[in-house]
Design a protein around this motif. Structure first.
Motif, PDB file in Angstrom:
ATOM      1  N   ARG A 108       0.842  -1.187   0.000  1.00 38.15           N
ATOM      2  CA  ARG A 108       0.000   0.000   0.000  1.00 38.15           C
ATOM      3  C   ARG A 108       0.878   1.239   0.000  1.00 38.15           C
ATOM      4  N   SER A 109       0.270   2.381  -0.288  1.00 39.71           N
ATOM      5  CA  SER A 109       1.037   3.632  -0.348  1.00 39.71           C
ATOM      6  C   SER A 109       1.709   3.948   0.982  1.00 39.71           C
ATOM      7  N   GLY A 110       1.155   3.439   2.072  1.00 42.50           N
ATOM      8  CA  GLY A 110       1.760   3.680   3.389  1.00 42.50           C
ATOM      9  C   GLY A 110       2.917   2.754   3.696  1.00 42.50           C
ATOM     10  N   GLY A 111       3.169   1.788   2.811  1.00 37.45           N
ATOM     11  CA  GLY A 111       4.307   0.891   2.997  1.00 37.45           C
ATOM     12  C   GLY A 111       3.949  -0.501   3.482  1.00 37.45           C
ATOM     13  N   GLU A 112       2.677  -0.759   3.804  1.00 34.51           N
ATOM     14  CA  GLU A 112       2.272  -2.069   4.292  1.00 34.51           C
ATOM     15  C   GLU A 112       2.273  -3.092   3.158  1.00 34.51           C
ATOM     16  N   THR A 113       3.015  -4.169   3.347  1.00 35.14           N
ATOM     17  CA  THR A 113       3.108  -5.204   2.313  1.00 35.14           C
ATOM     18  C   THR A 113       1.839  -6.050   2.266  1.00 35.14           C
ATOM     19  N   LEU A 114       1.287  -6.189   1.067  1.00 33.46           N
ATOM     20  CA  LEU A 114       0.104  -7.018   0.865  1.00 33.46           C
ATOM     21  C   LEU A 114       0.450  -8.373   0.277  1.00 33.46           C
ATOM     22  N   TRP A 115       1.482  -8.395  -0.555  1.00 31.86           N
ATOM     23  CA  TRP A 115       1.822  -9.617  -1.273  1.00 31.86           C
ATOM     24  C   TRP A 115       3.255  -9.512  -1.785  1.00 31.86           C
ATOM     25  N   GLU A 116       3.943 -10.630  -1.840  1.00 26.83           N
ATOM     26  CA  GLU A 116       5.253 -10.663  -2.481  1.00 26.83           C
ATOM     27  C   GLU A 116       5.521 -12.056  -3.013  1.00 26.83           C
ATOM     28  N   GLY A 117       6.297 -12.107  -4.072  1.00 25.34           N
ATOM     29  CA  GLY A 117       6.589 -13.395  -4.683  1.00 25.34           C
ATOM     30  C   GLY A 117       7.871 -13.369  -5.479  1.00 25.34           C
ATOM     31  N   ARG A 118       8.340 -14.567  -5.781  1.00 25.30           N
ATOM     32  CA  ARG A 118       9.566 -14.721  -6.569  1.00 25.30           C
ATOM     33  C   ARG A 118       9.375 -15.859  -7.556  1.00 25.30           C
ATOM     34  N   SER A 119       9.821 -15.642  -8.793  1.00 25.91           N
ATOM     35  CA  SER A 119       9.831 -16.715  -9.790  1.00 25.91           C
ATOM     36  C   SER A 119      11.221 -16.788 -10.387  1.00 25.91           C
ATOM     37  N   GLN A 120      11.644 -17.989 -10.757  1.00 25.81           N
ATOM     38  CA  GLN A 120      12.982 -18.150 -11.316  1.00 25.81           C
ATOM     39  C   GLN A 120      12.999 -19.298 -12.305  1.00 25.81           C
ATOM     40  N   ILE A 121      13.944 -19.194 -13.248  1.00 23.26           N
ATOM     41  CA  ILE A 121      14.101 -20.240 -14.262  1.00 23.26           C
ATOM     42  C   ILE A 121      15.575 -20.388 -14.614  1.00 23.26           C
ATOM     43  N   ALA A 122      16.014 -21.630 -14.745  1.00 23.75           N
ATOM     44  CA  ALA A 122      17.380 -21.925 -15.179  1.00 23.75           C
ATOM     45  C   ALA A 122      17.340 -22.248 -16.669  1.00 23.75           C
ATOM     46  N   THR A 123      18.264 -21.680 -17.430  1.00 21.17           N
ATOM     47  CA  THR A 123      18.299 -21.893 -18.874  1.00 21.17           C
ATOM     48  C   THR A 123      19.724 -22.070 -19.370  1.00 21.17           C
ATOM     49  N   GLY A 124      19.834 -22.673 -20.538  1.00 19.65           N
ATOM     50  CA  GLY A 124      21.103 -22.744 -21.243  1.00 19.65           C
ATOM     51  C   GLY A 124      21.187 -21.597 -22.233  1.00 19.65           C
ATOM     52  N   VAL A 125      22.354 -21.377 -22.803  1.00 15.71           N
ATOM     53  CA  VAL A 125      22.542 -20.237 -23.701  1.00 15.71           C
ATOM     54  C   VAL A 125      21.712 -20.349 -24.979  1.00 15.71           C
TER      55      VAL A 125
END
Length: 214
Positions: A157-174
């Motif tokens: 929220r604008s006041g700084g209160e966290t509502l949600w957080e997440g992380r996604s990741q993927i490993a790849t070759g060139v």
């Protein structure tokens, strides 16, 4: 009478050996699954509605990567029902974006089992000099995982209160198409916001190719 000479044919065994040699030289592009972890506040009222602005708290020197991830996250937020406003514009909520890409190093080989891979050293942000080309070879004709790309988003929220957080990741070759910045940005954002907001503390594994059609 002289019989016509038969056309020269490569012996079957030799032809098979040549085909196998060519297939051994080719490598299959490595694309790992998208791993997603999410956390939801106890009182997440307001998620998925109202105005929201994206922000990057860390410097991203690769402007193309910055734009790709900003666009991918903004598209997902709009799909959820948010009204996305330009960066820096006052909004009821802010989506803070962090993204990194770092090399993957091979773990010590256990002779009793297969080779493992893991993140080696520190992870560098886009433009830090780390990235594709820090190669390892696991053999077997399959391209090895070379880099781990991560997207983290925190909605507050604008006041700084966290509502949600997440992380996604993927490993790849060139050689994987998912090593391309725009493709990885869209895929990671699609995985991160799939079935939003998700379960608190859950970790799910998703097929990268299926996310492209979402």
């Amino acid at each position: 009478m002289t019989l016509p000479r038969p056309a020269f044919r490569l012996p079957a065994a030799l032809a098979l050996a040549s085909a196998l040699a060519l297939s051994a030289c080719a490598t299959t592009p490595y694309t790992g699954p998208v791993e997603v972890t999410r956390f939801v506040a106890a009182s997440p009222a307001g998620l998925g509605q109202g105005t929201i602005a994206v922000a990057f708290p860390d410097t991203v020197s690769n402007l193309a990567a910055r734009a790709a991830f900003a666009q991918a996250v903004s598209a997902e937020l709009a799909r959820l029902g948010y009204t996305v406003v330009p960066e820096g514009t006052p909004a009821s909520q802010t989506a803070t974006i962090r993204t990194t890409r770092g090399p993957i190093a091979a773990a010590p080989v256990d002779r009793r089992g297969p080779v493992n891979v893991g993140v080696g050293g520190s992870t560098g942000g886009y433009g830090s000099g780390l990235g594709m080309g820090v190669g390892i070879n696991l053999g077997g004709g399959r391209e090895s995982p070379e880099a781990l790309t991560t997207l983290e988003v925190r909605i507050a929220r604008s006041g700084g209160e966290t509502l949600w957080e997440g992380r996604s990741q993927i490993a790849t070759g060139v050689k994987s198409p998912y090593s391309q910045t725009e493709t990885s940005a869209r895929t990671l954002a699609a995985g991160l916001f799939k079935d939003f907001p998700g379960g608190n503390g859950e970790t799910v594994t998703l097929d990268a190719k299926k996310l492209q059609g979402q």
